[in-house]
Each structure stands twice: as C-alpha cells, then as structure tokens.
Design a protein around this motif. Structure first.
Motif, PDB file in Angstrom:
ATOM      1  N   LEU A  60       0.834  -1.209   0.000  1.00 24.37           N
ATOM      2  CA  LEU A  60       0.000   0.000   0.000  1.00 24.37           C
ATOM      3  C   LEU A  60       0.867   1.257   0.000  1.00 24.37           C
ATOM      4  O   LEU A  60       0.562   2.223  -0.714  1.00 24.37           O
TER       5      LEU A  60
ATOM      6  N   LEU B 164       0.559   3.895  -3.035  1.00 27.18           N
ATOM      7  CA  LEU B 164       0.037   5.240  -2.782  1.00 27.18           C
ATOM      8  C   LEU B 164       1.099   6.309  -2.974  1.00 27.18           C
ATOM      9  O   LEU B 164       0.796   7.410  -3.467  1.00 27.18           O
TER      10      LEU B 164
ATOM     11  N   PHE C 231       1.521   6.651  -6.675  1.00 25.68           N
ATOM     12  CA  PHE C 231       0.345   7.325  -7.233  1.00 25.68           C
ATOM     13  C   PHE C 231       0.373   8.824  -6.926  1.00 25.68           C
ATOM     14  O   PHE C 231       0.048   9.643  -7.795  1.00 25.68           O
TER      15      PHE C 231
ATOM     16  N   ARG D 154      -9.428   7.331 -11.917  1.00 23.50           N
ATOM     17  CA  ARG D 154      -9.955   5.967 -11.740  1.00 23.50           C
ATOM     18  C   ARG D 154      -9.175   4.966 -12.587  1.00 23.50           C
ATOM     19  O   ARG D 154      -8.855   3.864 -12.133  1.00 23.50           O
TER      20      ARG D 154
ATOM     21  N   LEU E  97      -5.662   4.337 -11.105  1.00 29.07           N
ATOM     22  CA  LEU E  97      -5.630   3.448  -9.947  1.00 29.07           C
ATOM     23  C   LEU E  97      -5.472   1.991 -10.377  1.00 29.07           C
ATOM     24  O   LEU E  97      -4.784   1.208  -9.728  1.00 29.07           O
TER      25      LEU E  97
ATOM     26  N   TRP F 144      -1.988  -0.663  -9.582  1.00 28.60           N
ATOM     27  CA  TRP F 144      -1.873  -2.028  -9.055  1.00 28.60           C
ATOM     28  C   TRP F 144      -1.231  -2.962 -10.065  1.00 28.60           C
ATOM     29  O   TRP F 144      -0.439  -3.831  -9.699  1.00 28.60           O
TER      30      TRP F 144
ATOM     31  N   LEU G 230      -7.808  -5.139  -3.085  1.00 20.75           N
ATOM     32  CA  LEU G 230      -7.248  -3.791  -3.015  1.00 20.75           C
ATOM     33  C   LEU G 230      -7.638  -2.974  -4.245  1.00 20.75           C
ATOM     34  O   LEU G 230      -7.940  -1.778  -4.140  1.00 20.75           O
ATOM     35  N   GLY G 231      -7.637  -3.624  -5.420  1.00 17.05           N
ATOM     36  CA  GLY G 231      -8.073  -2.940  -6.639  1.00 17.05           C
ATOM     37  C   GLY G 231      -9.534  -2.534  -6.567  1.00 17.05           C
ATOM     38  O   GLY G 231      -9.904  -1.425  -6.971  1.00 17.05           O
TER      39      GLY G 231
ATOM     40  N   SER H   7      -9.909   0.396  -4.218  1.00 19.61           N
ATOM     41  CA  SER H   7      -9.475   1.636  -4.887  1.00 19.61           C
ATOM     42  C   SER H   7     -10.562   2.151  -5.817  1.00 19.61           C
ATOM     43  O   SER H   7     -10.832   3.358  -5.878  1.00 19.61           O
ATOM     44  N   ASP H   8     -11.189   1.229  -6.549  1.00 17.54           N
ATOM     45  CA  ASP H   8     -12.239   1.636  -7.481  1.00 17.54           C
ATOM     46  C   ASP H   8     -13.451   2.194  -6.740  1.00 17.54           C
ATOM     47  O   ASP H   8     -14.054   3.175  -7.182  1.00 17.54           O
TER      48      ASP H   8
ATOM     49  N   ILE I  17     -13.389   3.712  -3.854  1.00 19.27           N
ATOM     50  CA  ILE I  17     -13.001   5.043  -3.370  1.00 19.27           C
ATOM     51  C   ILE I  17     -13.091   6.061  -4.500  1.00 19.27           C
ATOM     52  O   ILE I  17     -13.573   7.186  -4.305  1.00 19.27           O
ATOM     53  N   ALA I  18     -12.640   5.661  -5.700  1.00 19.76           N
ATOM     54  CA  ALA I  18     -12.711   6.567  -6.852  1.00 19.76           C
ATOM     55  C   ALA I  18     -14.158   6.890  -7.202  1.00 19.76           C
ATOM     56  O   ALA I  18     -14.490   8.042  -7.517  1.00 19.76           O
TER      57      ALA I  18
END
Length: 270
Positions: free
Chosen positions: A76, A80, A83, A196, A199, A203, A244-245, A248-249, A251-252
């Motif tokens: 992570l 992050l 990113f 998006r 992200l 990964w 985790l992917g 992330s999606d 959250i986006a």
C-alpha cells in the motif's frame, strides 16, 4: 394521500440503490461457490487449485502471524506513494498544457512520445539507474500513473465549452475565478475518469515491480510461495490484489459522487 405518495416515491428511489449494491457481488460469489463445490467433488485437483476455504484458512494463519498485514501495508505504501508522485506530475502538466499554448507547444509532443513507450519496458533501465530498492518500485508506479492522469486532465481542460468561458468573461470573472468556477469544474469529470483508470494501472504496475528482486510486499509473498509450490498463498496474494483494486475503485467512485453531486442534482431538477 400525500403521505402515501411520498412513501411510494421513497420506495422507488431506494429499491434500485439496494439492488445496485447487491448485484455486483452476485457473479463473484457464484464463482467462489462453484469453485468450492468443484474442489470438494474432486473435479479440480486441490494441490493445483486449492479451495476457497483453504485459501481463507491460509489467510487467517498469515494474518495471525502478522506477515500478511506487514506485506499488505508495504505494498500500500509503495502504491500510494507512486500514485501521489505520478498523479501530481500528470495533473500539473495536464493543467499547464491545457491552459497555456506555450507550455503545450513545449511539452506535449515530448510527453506523447514518452507515453507510447510501455512503462514496464523501462524496468531494466530503472534497475540500472535506481537499483532494486524502494525507489525503483515507486518510480515505476509513478511513471505508469502519470500518463492517464495527464491525458485526461489535458483533455478535460481543452474540451471545456468555449461558450461557458466567454460567458464567464462577460460576467467579469478574473482568470483565477474563471479557472476555479468554470474551467476546472467543467474538466473535473474527465479528470476523475483519469484518476480511476490510473488506480488500475497503479496495481498492475506494482504487481510486476514487486515480483522483481523484492524482499517484501504482496508480490514477494506470491513469488516466494510459487518457489515452494504453496498454491494457497499464491491464490491469497491474487485475491489481495483483487480486493485492493476493488477498494481503490470504490473510493474513486465515491470521490466522483462527492465531487460531481452537483451534476446529479442538476439532472434531477431538470
């Protein structure tokens, strides 16, 4: 009558939302159940493809030892950090080239040439320049993330309706006010699409970066487990990347709902 009507409208509003939360998980759950049933029935070799229950048990064991959380937190951090660096560079360049013709003429052609180089092909160069430490992995993620954010930011800025800009000028907005109240809000949907997409690239890049001379992270766990033919841990690592992917999606998507709520409000009022 008014109360009944109001209740009917409320039900109609909330039902689709509940189905929208449930439906995305139907196919994954069915696949897991079918997978478990196939292994239990002996249709699949449990040594080559362990059951979901075996993978879950392996995850519980690794979580209890602290190994799982340690490696997930390291992955992570790498993801992050890469990113944040790559996304910031892509956003700044996209804004600069979208707003300034001089900056566009100076930088855009070079960026477009670099963008067409597969960033994973830079792995040998990155290792030579930065070694095999954290800097190399974070740099690869940053490069992979930068271009989607740049392209979508640049596209969003340059595709804002010129009539809206002229209207803002007619109302006497300064350049700063025009950017904050007209240009940036108009470009925001496209920018969020870029975030998006980036992200996902984040990964994908990290998976490859962590399988190269790593001593920690989810990719290291998968590579180490592969050497000992520990398929439970290999599948667990794949599952962790998938979760985790997905997180992330989500959250986006939540960020899109928050930032673009005014669009939904405008449509419902219309």
């Amino acid at each position: 009558m008014e109360n009944v009507t109001g209740m009917t409208k409320t039900k109609k509003t909330h039902r689709p939302l509940s189905w929208q939360r449930v439906l995305p998980w139907v196919i994954p759950v069915l696949i897991i159940l079918a997978w478990q049933a196939a292994v239990s029935a002996g249709w699949l070799n449990s040594n080559l493809l362990p059951s979901p229950l075996a993978v879950l048990q392996d995850g519980v064991k690794l979580a209890a030892s602290g190994e799982l959380m340690k490696n997930v937190s390291i992955s992570l951090f790498r993801a992050l950090t890469g990113f944040a660096i790559g996304g910031s560079i892509g956003f700044i360049l996209g804004m600069a080239n979208g707003l300034s013709k001089v900056s566009r003429a100076l930088f855009d052609s070079t960026i477009q040439m670099l963008r067409n180089i597969p960033h994973l092909s830079l792995i040998p160069l990155v290792i030579i320049l930065l070694g095999i430490g954290e800097g190399a992995k974070i740099s690869l993620v940053a490069v992979g993330v930068m271009f989607p954010v740049y392209i979508n930011t640049y596209h969003g800025i340059t595709r804002v309706d010129p009539e809206l800009i002229e209207m803002g000028k007619a109302y006497g907005l300064s350049k700063r006010q025009l950017l904050a109240k007209v240009i940036f809000p108009g470009a925001l949907p496209t920018i969020l699409v870029g975030i998006r997409y980036a992200l996902g690239v984040m990964w994908t890049t990290l998976i490859v970066a962590e399988t190269i001379s790593s001593s920690s992270g989810i990719g290291y766990m998968a590579t180490n487990a592969q050497e000992f033919m520990n398929m439970d841990t290999v599948l667990l690592c794949i599952l962790m990347y998938a979760l985790l992917g997905k997180a992330s999606d989500l959250i986006a998507k939540a960020l899109e709902d928050i930032c673009l709520g005014w669009q939904q409000t405008g449509r419902s009022e219309g």
